[in-house]
Design a protein around this motif. Sequence first.
Motif, mmCIF file in Angstrom:
data_model
loop_
_atom_site.group_PDB
_atom_site.id
_atom_site.type_symbol
_atom_site.label_atom_id
_atom_site.label_comp_id
_atom_site.label_asym_id
_atom_site.label_seq_id
_atom_site.Cartn_x
_atom_site.Cartn_y
_atom_site.Cartn_z
ATOM 1 N N VAL A 116 0.828 -1.198 0.000
ATOM 2 C CA VAL A 116 0.000 0.000 0.000
ATOM 3 C C VAL A 116 0.868 1.257 0.000
ATOM 4 O O VAL A 116 0.529 2.261 -0.633
ATOM 5 N N ARG A 175 0.502 4.206 -2.641
ATOM 6 C CA ARG A 175 0.319 5.604 -2.263
ATOM 7 C C ARG A 175 1.330 6.488 -2.968
ATOM 8 O O ARG A 175 1.014 7.595 -3.417
ATOM 9 N N ALA A 201 -4.605 -2.041 5.646
ATOM 10 C CA ALA A 201 -3.922 -1.966 4.355
ATOM 11 C C ALA A 201 -4.979 -1.993 3.262
ATOM 12 O O ALA A 201 -5.509 -3.047 2.919
ATOM 13 N N ASP A 235 -5.778 -1.158 -0.614
ATOM 14 C CA ASP A 235 -5.199 -0.886 -1.932
ATOM 15 C C ASP A 235 -6.154 0.013 -2.714
ATOM 16 O O ASP A 235 -7.317 -0.357 -2.923
ATOM 17 N N LEU A 284 -1.030 6.798 5.441
ATOM 18 C CA LEU A 284 -1.731 5.544 5.717
ATOM 19 C C LEU A 284 -2.480 5.605 7.037
ATOM 20 O O LEU A 284 -3.632 5.170 7.142
ATOM 21 N N TRP A 323 -10.271 5.219 6.193
ATOM 22 C CA TRP A 323 -10.353 3.989 5.383
ATOM 23 C C TRP A 323 -11.814 3.648 5.076
ATOM 24 O O TRP A 323 -12.230 2.499 5.119
#
Length: 506
Positions: free
Chosen positions: A184, A188, A235, A237, A346, A368
């Motif tokens: 990831v 990014r 995580a 994607d 993240l 997220w």
Amino acid sequence: MVLGELLAAVFSPSLSPVTAVGGAVIDAVPPGVKDWAVAVFGTADKVALLAGMALVIAGFAVLAGVVEDRRRYAGAAVVGVFGLAGLAAVLTRAQANVNAMSLAVFTAVVAVVLLRFLVRMLQEWGSQAAEPDPAATPAPTPTAALATPAPARRRFLQALAGGAAFTAVGGVLAAAWRGAAAVVSEARGRVALPAPASAAPAIPATAEAGVEDITPLVTPNADFYRIDTALSVPAVDPATWVLRVTGMVDREVELSFADLLAKPLVERHVTLACVSNSVGGDLIGNARWLGWPVRELLALAGPRPGADMVLSRSADGWTAGTPLEVLSDGRDALLAIGMNGEPLPLEHGFPVRLVVPGLYGYVSATKWVTQLKVTRFADDVAYWTPRGWSERGPIKTSSRIDVPRGGRPVKAGRVLFGGVAWAQHTGIGKVELRVNRGAWQQAELAEGISRDTWYQWKLGLDLTEGQYEIQVRATDLSGNVQDEQSRPAAPNGATGLHTIRVDVKP
């Protein structure tokens, strides 16, 4: 524990037995315990939890070893119970999968085998010490015995040393592999943020109060507070990320990351605050966010009459309940993809999160994010509501003294005070200070970036030698004065006046 983390980094990067148990612990603790942890450890609360879990696991390992040595399979039963607890915790997680469940069982089996191996070696060592060979030469001196340990003792110590080395090295590798497992971070790095269709208004030159060591107007990403329930960063994607709008809508909508990048994005400065922030605390920050207005997405879906809440869901299963009218009333509530000119970090929600001006994060700032369910407060509850927090969390007007730092001596004469004040989506109209509970004195208020951000302020006071109590309060643009009564964070945000004590020296 370490073996499970190593294997999870390869086969189940989104969930491991340890993070599953940690998540279950976070879910189970009462709000008061959560507030205590945040107050004591701040943004290091997850590190403290992991350290505490390691100590508990070590304690159970010692207990298992002791009871196994005394009664065969008793220690294995302790490990088995612990393994079942890990499996049960995995099953409660939104990221639960076959690999994660298999790892919980496999690590428990390996732990039992290792326990039996070490106990057998320990018992062999004890047997050698208790039954010396009668034909052997006279017993060596204590010094000689230490210099030439028995083979069983040597093997046991070597096994312990090897286990300790594996734990140390494995822990480092697990942390490194987990971060890279879903690539990831690389994904990014490949994201190129589009230019906004509506750029953030320029920060006025008069927005800086000009006070040394005051909180900066824009918080750097590395310094932005992080409070959430994710023990390990999900995580996600961006190539496979999808946002679904469901529930009480005329049309269900699905949005990919590519779809979102192609939308007419807007860029705005918005200050976010955690409901756990104490009066004068630092769980608050201001950033320049890039995203697509949530109201435009909701307009595509067409909320039905009677709906009054949007239940947003994170990739790790966490939920927030946001009033529908707040997401539709024209404020800059965003599906954010950028933070201070770069893709979301993240730990701050990459690839997409919600940013809603005027509400505490527990009812709005879903990281997220993967789902928006249009519903009603009467029909659905979010993560924190059944844990004792209020359904709606409007941010309270508040203020803070940044300089001088409380407890630090200052020189007599003109002492310059400075700090920040906020009333998101309303704006600050006035900031005042008082000395030793005397009359309020109005500070010089810098120009705000917008009514959705905090404001800087300053005031110089002539102080002679002595000790002083300094308090600050803010008044919003609607004329509402900051609540002076001291209340805890639960259930809807702390209130009171930030108070510092200043020691003035000659």
